[in-house]
Design an enzyme around this catalytic site. Structure first.
Site, mmCIF file in Angstrom:
data_model
loop_
_atom_site.group_PDB
_atom_site.id
_atom_site.type_symbol
_atom_site.label_atom_id
_atom_site.label_comp_id
_atom_site.label_asym_id
_atom_site.label_seq_id
_atom_site.Cartn_x
_atom_site.Cartn_y
_atom_site.Cartn_z
ATOM 1 N N GLU A 212 3.119 7.870 4.713
ATOM 2 C CA GLU A 212 3.855 8.312 4.364
ATOM 3 C C GLU A 212 3.877 9.336 3.994
ATOM 4 O O GLU A 212 5.019 9.846 4.273
ATOM 5 C CB GLU A 212 4.982 7.588 3.851
ATOM 6 C CG GLU A 212 6.510 7.557 4.039
ATOM 7 C CD GLU A 212 6.929 6.108 3.029
ATOM 8 O OE1 GLU A 212 7.710 5.061 4.140
ATOM 9 O OE2 GLU A 212 7.264 6.872 1.764
ATOM 10 N N HIS B 36 -17.713 -7.866 9.018
ATOM 11 C CA HIS B 36 -17.462 -9.361 9.671
ATOM 12 C C HIS B 36 -16.306 -9.368 10.456
ATOM 13 O O HIS B 36 -15.451 -10.259 11.102
ATOM 14 C CB HIS B 36 -17.607 -11.058 8.692
ATOM 15 C CG HIS B 36 -19.109 -10.720 7.724
ATOM 16 N ND1 HIS B 36 -19.982 -11.047 8.413
ATOM 17 C CD2 HIS B 36 -19.043 -10.398 7.061
ATOM 18 C CE1 HIS B 36 -20.872 -11.279 7.168
ATOM 19 N NE2 HIS B 36 -20.649 -10.759 6.979
ATOM 20 N N LYS C 177 16.487 3.776 8.867
ATOM 21 C CA LYS C 177 17.605 2.764 6.825
ATOM 22 C C LYS C 177 19.135 2.810 7.603
ATOM 23 O O LYS C 177 19.550 2.241 7.153
ATOM 24 C CB LYS C 177 17.369 3.864 5.766
ATOM 25 C CG LYS C 177 16.240 3.652 5.740
ATOM 26 C CD LYS C 177 15.944 3.896 3.712
ATOM 27 C CE LYS C 177 15.348 4.300 3.176
ATOM 28 N NZ LYS C 177 14.796 5.224 2.285
#
Ligand code: PA5
Length: 462
Positions: free
Chosen positions: A293, A322, A436
């Site tokens: 961010e 793995h 938003k």
């Protein structure tokens, strides 16, 4: 107290083929860093980097401990309602210092400190699942939002508030709430003031992802018995070490400069953080948010267009050996791996000697689980180096409050310095605004236009 250090040997030539030449680090890169350091100091002096002062804000610590040692101890459970920078810091602190099983421990094992839950996503299953396990009458809901207006957090608050009213009654509900929000403005502050709900302040010049050492992270830490003085002392120690314009003496500067250089010169924009300790797993999510961010921007600090930003990836050793490691070793050479090594896990689990006639198993006997983790980290770093894959290691003496304080400050300062190197503003996040606003419009917030979003085109829904 022992210092957190960073080993950058596997980024350097000649040890790493194609690595950074030492004379470049001492010359050109030191000069580049000095300019970034000056920019950080300029912003510090302008009062924009409030997180740098947090280790010294004793009045905030007093406020936090008064709440934590006072009414905070009436509760069996504390639920933090907060997302992004308002939730990840507390979560990473809990997992590092209390351990991943804190909430499953008995009251005696927890020394009667409360369980600590973090509710960030407004996922109905998680919400119902947690509420079914909590007794609202014995729970403190710490609503954390710097802006006091984040949709997810406000929705969770409203849902909690109804349940509280139902179970303890509207009058008593107030005693189960604690708001942590901007010290002056915002809807949450207004509600708190109108209703007489206790509140803790987030200083104006401390943004969400830089707030872990403010009441945002300190309250959940203090209420569960974490030594916040040691946490802040660790942060202060790191802050002082990184007040250093000499690159080779500034750990945060070294990290920022070498990761920046690896991207812009070495074409390696993917930065992986890979601790070899389960307790640091959520710290990698906190780092991921901080780095992404702060540094992913489409404009330079002066506003001119320039798309840029490294991609942080959270990994865990030895588990991701793995999973992701194959890609790290042989995939595109676009990554730098930043390992974290805990030098003393504080626990020794011996591996018993058994099956002497089965060589695949027998060699492990006589070692310890801790030793295996150390060895795997070393071996993996070396395997990467031999393939010409740059990597470095953050050396953490042990996971305690002092070391965590150092780590938070280390990564936050590295982020601000990287912002200056990339020439972006690491403190803003304009890219999340449009989503938003569209959400507000779709959810019917007053004063926000309902956006036109095309319905799915059936031709393209397969
Ligand atoms: O770092 C940031 O600024 C964000 O990630 C915020 O922490 C997040 O959006 C939550 O914001 P707020 O604390 O205002 O609810």
């Amino acid at each position: 107290m022992t210092a957190v250090r960073i080993d950058v040997g596997n980024l350097m030539a000649p040890r790493l083929a194609g690595g950074v030449e030492p004379q470049r680090l001492r010359g050109e890169l030191s000069d580049t860093f000095r300019a970034a350091f000056a920019e950080m100091e300029r912003r510090r002096e302008a009062g924009e980097l409030g997180f740098l002062d947090l280790p010294y804000r004793t009045e905030l610590v007093r406020e936090v401990t008064a709440v934590a040692d006072g009414f905070g101890q009436w509760f069996e459970d504390v639920a933090v309602l907060g997302i992004g920078g308002s939730g990840l810091g507390a979560e990473s602190l809990r997992d590092a210092l209390l351990g991943p099983y804190w909430n499953a421990m008995s009251d005696e094992e927890r020394d009667h400190y409360p369980r600590l839950h973090i509710l960030d996503n407004p996922d109905p299953h998680t919400f119902r699942g947690l509420m079914a396990r909590l007794d609202p009458a014995r729970t403190l809901f710490n609503v954390v939002s710097k802006s006091g207006a984040t949709a997810e957090t406000m929705a969770l608050y409203l849902a909690v508030r109804d349940r509280l009213d139902e179970s303890v009654g509207p009058d008593k509900a107030r005693g189960h709430l604690l708001f942590t929000t901007d010290h002056r403005r915002g809807a949450l502050r207004r509600i708190g003031e109108e209703e007489g709900i206790p509140m803790l302040p987030v200083p104006e010049n401390v943004g969400g992802r830089f707030s872990v050492l403010s009441p945002v992270g300190l309250l959940p830490a203090a209420v569960t018995g974490v030594d916040v003085d040691a946490l802040l002392a660790g942060a202060a120690a790191m802050e002082q070490r990184c007040r250093e314009p000499e690159l080779l003496e500034n750990p945060a500067g070294l990290l920022a400069t070498l990761l920046y250089d690896a991207e812009v010169r070495g074409g390696r924009p993917i930065h992986v953080l890979m601790p070899y300790a389960d307790r640091l797993r959520t710290l990698t999510f906190w780092f991921q948010q901080l780095w992404a961010e702060s540094l992913g921007k489409k404009r330079r600090a002066d506003g001119s267009a320039h798309i840029h930003g490294p991609t942080p990836v959270a990994a865990l050793g030895a588990v991701d050996q793995h999973s992701l490691l194959q890609l790290f070793v042989e995939g595109p050479p676009d990554k730098v791996i930043l390992f974290m090594e805990v030098e003393d896990h504080g626990q020794e689990v011996p591996i018993p000697v058994r099956h002497p006639d089965v060589p695949e198993v027998a060699y492990l006997g006589g070692h310890t689980l801790e030793g295996l983790l150390h060895t795997e980290r070393r071996a993996t770093a070396e395997a990467l180096r031999r393939e010409g894959r740059p990597n470095a290691t953050v050396l953490v003496p042990t996971i305690d409050a002092h070391a965590m304080g150092q780590l938070y400050m280390f990564f936050q300062m590295a982020t601000v310095l990287a912002g200056a190197l990339y020439d972006v503003d690491p403190l803003d996040q304009p890219g999340v605004e449009l989503g938003k606003q569209l959400t507000y419009g779709l959810m019917g917030r007053e004063g926000v236009e309902v956006p036109e979003i095309p319905d799915p085109d059936p031709e393209w829904v397969v």
